[in-house]
Design a protein around this motif. Sequence first.
Motif, mmCIF file in Angstrom:
data_model
loop_
_atom_site.group_PDB
_atom_site.id
_atom_site.type_symbol
_atom_site.label_atom_id
_atom_site.label_comp_id
_atom_site.label_asym_id
_atom_site.label_seq_id
_atom_site.Cartn_x
_atom_site.Cartn_y
_atom_site.Cartn_z
ATOM 1 N N HIS A 114 35.426 -27.579 0.318
ATOM 2 C CA HIS A 114 36.510 -27.496 1.297
ATOM 3 C C HIS A 114 36.228 -28.399 2.498
ATOM 4 C CE1 HIS A 114 39.860 -25.752 3.491
ATOM 5 N NE2 HIS A 114 39.043 -25.578 4.510
ATOM 6 N N PHE A 115 35.007 -28.358 2.993
ATOM 7 C CA PHE A 115 34.600 -29.216 4.107
ATOM 8 C C PHE A 115 34.817 -30.691 3.747
ATOM 9 C CE2 PHE A 115 30.798 -31.854 5.017
ATOM 10 C CZ PHE A 115 31.115 -32.230 6.309
ATOM 11 N N CYS A 116 34.376 -31.088 2.570
ATOM 12 C CA CYS A 116 34.536 -32.482 2.145
ATOM 13 C C CYS A 116 36.005 -32.872 2.094
ATOM 14 C CB CYS A 116 33.885 -32.696 0.787
ATOM 15 S SG CYS A 116 32.089 -32.609 0.807
ATOM 16 N N ASN A 117 36.824 -32.015 1.522
ATOM 17 C CA ASN A 117 38.252 -32.283 1.421
ATOM 18 C C ASN A 117 38.894 -32.398 2.804
ATOM 19 O OD1 ASN A 117 40.703 -32.573 -0.150
ATOM 20 N ND2 ASN A 117 41.232 -30.527 0.593
ATOM 21 N N GLU A 118 38.571 -31.486 3.682
ATOM 22 C CA GLU A 118 39.169 -31.476 5.021
ATOM 23 C C GLU A 118 38.739 -32.673 5.868
ATOM 24 O OE1 GLU A 118 41.439 -29.197 6.507
ATOM 25 O OE2 GLU A 118 41.698 -28.784 4.381
ATOM 26 N N ASP A 119 37.465 -33.097 5.737
ATOM 27 C CA ASP A 119 36.941 -34.180 6.572
ATOM 28 C C ASP A 119 37.030 -35.556 5.914
ATOM 29 O OD1 ASP A 119 36.308 -31.990 8.160
ATOM 30 O OD2 ASP A 119 34.389 -32.815 8.789
ATOM 31 N N GLU A 148 30.298 -36.028 -4.478
ATOM 32 C CA GLU A 148 29.884 -36.793 -5.652
ATOM 33 C C GLU A 148 29.339 -35.894 -6.755
ATOM 34 O OE1 GLU A 148 29.500 -40.392 -5.997
ATOM 35 O OE2 GLU A 148 30.727 -40.654 -4.213
ATOM 36 N N GLN A 149 28.653 -34.830 -6.350
ATOM 37 C CA GLN A 149 28.017 -33.965 -7.342
ATOM 38 C C GLN A 149 27.786 -32.590 -6.732
ATOM 39 O OE1 GLN A 149 24.202 -35.453 -8.540
ATOM 40 N NE2 GLN A 149 24.127 -34.208 -10.372
ATOM 41 N N ALA A 150 27.927 -31.561 -7.552
ATOM 42 C CA ALA A 150 27.599 -30.190 -7.180
ATOM 43 C C ALA A 150 26.942 -29.562 -8.392
ATOM 44 C CB ALA A 150 28.856 -29.413 -6.791
ATOM 45 N N HIS A 209 22.316 -23.988 -4.683
ATOM 46 C CA HIS A 209 23.104 -25.134 -5.141
ATOM 47 C C HIS A 209 22.660 -26.401 -4.434
ATOM 48 C CE1 HIS A 209 25.754 -21.939 -6.530
ATOM 49 N NE2 HIS A 209 26.189 -22.828 -7.399
ATOM 50 N N ARG A 210 22.908 -27.514 -5.104
ATOM 51 C CA ARG A 210 22.659 -28.840 -4.530
ATOM 52 C C ARG A 210 23.985 -29.591 -4.550
ATOM 53 N NH1 ARG A 210 18.782 -30.994 -7.933
ATOM 54 N NH2 ARG A 210 17.194 -30.071 -6.599
ATOM 55 N N PHE A 211 24.267 -30.264 -3.432
ATOM 56 C CA PHE A 211 25.497 -31.040 -3.288
ATOM 57 C C PHE A 211 25.148 -32.460 -2.858
ATOM 58 C CE2 PHE A 211 26.390 -26.644 -2.252
ATOM 59 C CZ PHE A 211 27.497 -26.365 -3.034
ATOM 60 N N LEU A 212 25.831 -33.419 -3.440
ATOM 61 C CA LEU A 212 25.692 -34.812 -3.047
ATOM 62 C C LEU A 212 27.031 -35.250 -2.470
ATOM 63 C CD1 LEU A 212 23.881 -37.325 -3.008
ATOM 64 C CD2 LEU A 212 24.803 -37.891 -5.275
ATOM 65 N N ILE A 213 27.003 -35.654 -1.206
ATOM 66 C CA ILE A 213 28.229 -35.972 -0.471
ATOM 67 C C ILE A 213 28.154 -37.419 0.010
ATOM 68 C CG2 ILE A 213 29.655 -35.395 1.532
ATOM 69 C CD1 ILE A 213 28.246 -32.607 1.461
#
Length: 79
Positions: free
Chosen positions: A51-56, A61-63, A70-74
Amino acid sequence: MPEEARLRYDLRGLKCPLPVLKTRKRMENLTPGALIEIETTDPLAVIDIPHFCNEDGHRLEQAEPIAGGHRFLIRKRCS
């Protein structure tokens, strides 16, 4: 081909909303297009981070699930 450089940020042990708030703050000083990899144990991160990625305007790239979280690549938005 070498792996693209990324900033690693350990947010394990923090609860909502801290992972998103700290990620947002850390990303302010990154150059456009930069990669940041975050790890979190907050179960709500699977909802909050996308949600943060979408809003900003950043690209998730990856979850992926990892042991205990969890690991997230942004990728930071380019403009």
